[in-house]
Enzyme design. Structure first.
Site, short mmCIF file in Angstrom:
data_model
loop_
_atom_site.label_atom_id
_atom_site.label_comp_id
_atom_site.label_asym_id
_atom_site.label_seq_id
_atom_site.Cartn_x
_atom_site.Cartn_y
_atom_site.Cartn_z
N PRO A 2 0.85 -1.21 0.00
CA PRO A 2 0.00 0.00 0.00
C PRO A 2 0.87 1.25 0.00
CG PRO A 2 -0.59 -1.48 1.81
CD PRO A 2 0.67 -2.01 1.21
N GLU A 3 0.53 2.19 -0.85
CA GLU A 3 1.21 3.48 -0.85
C GLU A 3 0.25 4.51 -0.23
OE1 GLU A 3 3.17 4.50 -4.52
OE2 GLU A 3 3.57 2.41 -4.99
N HIS A 93 -4.39 -15.32 10.15
CA HIS A 93 -3.71 -14.03 9.96
C HIS A 93 -4.51 -12.83 10.47
CE1 HIS A 93 -1.02 -16.46 7.64
NE2 HIS A 93 -1.86 -16.61 6.65
N ARG A 112 1.64 -11.59 5.56
CA ARG A 112 3.11 -11.57 5.48
C ARG A 112 3.74 -10.96 6.73
NH1 ARG A 112 4.56 -9.61 -0.48
NH2 ARG A 112 6.62 -10.29 0.18
N ARG A 155 22.06 15.72 -5.01
CA ARG A 155 21.80 14.28 -5.06
C ARG A 155 22.22 13.68 -6.39
NH1 ARG A 155 18.14 11.30 -1.29
NH2 ARG A 155 17.90 12.75 0.43
#
Ligand SMILES: [Zn+2]
Length: 276
Positions: A2-3, A93, A112, A155
């Site tokens: 998920p973002e 889970h 997970r 950078r």
């Protein structure tokens, strides 16, 4: 994984069921997620009233009436499942489960187990070790072209790698980095320090637009993400480049074909014709 839009979607889905409610029953069904749960975790949540929910980067922050903040990270596969049709049959889970005083059940299911939870003083939560180094919110006022230029100064990495660095900007992962670079016409291999001026302006506005669109669509549902209702998000149908290798670039007037390259171990999808 998920973002930001997916986490925002989950947070918004939880808010109507948790805000103002008392956590009447809380159960930790194992002592750890990615890391051990804090001492007395379930007991410290039980009986507390939820003041409100917010998001910082990819963390959901639940502010409680005793000045404690319940921090939640969904990890790779964490899901928050709400139900109110009687006592749920717990699934494999389901690691943390709770019931509100209104009778809604919330199950944190994480196959997970890369998710995490912690309890931290609300007043000090920005200084939590996992939040203290994180850059500005991409949809907040502090994120501007000049702030981005400053963060990218000197950078030598690619702009794609820099966008995935949470110190530059919070909550952007692989999908939305690819999409924002495509929308702004910036090549993913461009050196970060060369994204300045009009390019920085375009990138900041593309990041805002792509995240806003994705939140409006309920996030993306690649892999394991689900909204709290169990419905899928729909933004993956609107991807311009992500997961579209070999297809034509959707940008008007562009004849290019979407390509996939690997950068710092992750797939980058981009259009070599319109991204410079
Ligand atoms: Zn193109």
């Amino acid at each position: 994984m998920p973002e930001l839009p997916e986490v925002e979607t989950v947070m918004r889905g939880l808010t109507p069921r948790l805000e103002g409610r008392i956590l009447a029953h809380v159960e930790a069904r194992r002592p750890d997620l990615r890391w051990p749960l804090p001492d007395g975790f379930a007991g410290r949540l039980m009986g507390r009233r939820v003041i409100g929910l917010r998001r910082r980067a990819k963390y959901i922050l639940v502010d409680l009436d005793d000045g404690t903040c319940w921090m939640i990270h969904l990890g790779m596969s964490g899901r928050m499942l709400l139900s109110n049709d009687g006592d749920p049959a717990f699934q494999k889970h389901d690691h943390v489960v709770l019931r509100t005083d209104e009778g809604w059940w919330l199950r944190f299911n994480d196959a997970r187990r890369f998710g995490m939870m912690d309890l931290w003083p609300t007043a000090d939560v920005e200084n939590h070790r996992l939040l203290s180094g994180i850059g500005p919110e991409p949809l907040g006022n502090a994120f501007s072209a000049s702030a981005l230029e400053t963060a990218l100064e000197g950078r030598q990495t690619t702009i794609k790698a820099a966008l995935l660095d949470q110190r530059v900007v919070a909550g952007i992962g692989n999908i939305y980095a690819c999409e924002a670079l495509h929308r702004s016409g910036i090549a993913p291999k461009r050196l970060a320090l060369n994204v300045r001026g009009a390019r920085a302006e375009a990138l900041v506005s593309a990041i805002g637009a792509v995240l806003t669109d994705a939140i409006a669509a309920g996030g993306s549902s690649l892999r394991d993400h689900r909204q709290t209702s169990g419905e899928l998000g729909y933004f993956q149908h609107a991807f311009g480049v992500y997961d579209r290798e070999g297809q034509s670039c959707p940008k008007e007037g562009c004849q290019g074909t979407v390509q996939r390259i690997v950068q710092t171990g992750r797939s980058t999808f981009y259009c070599p014709s319109c991204q410079r």
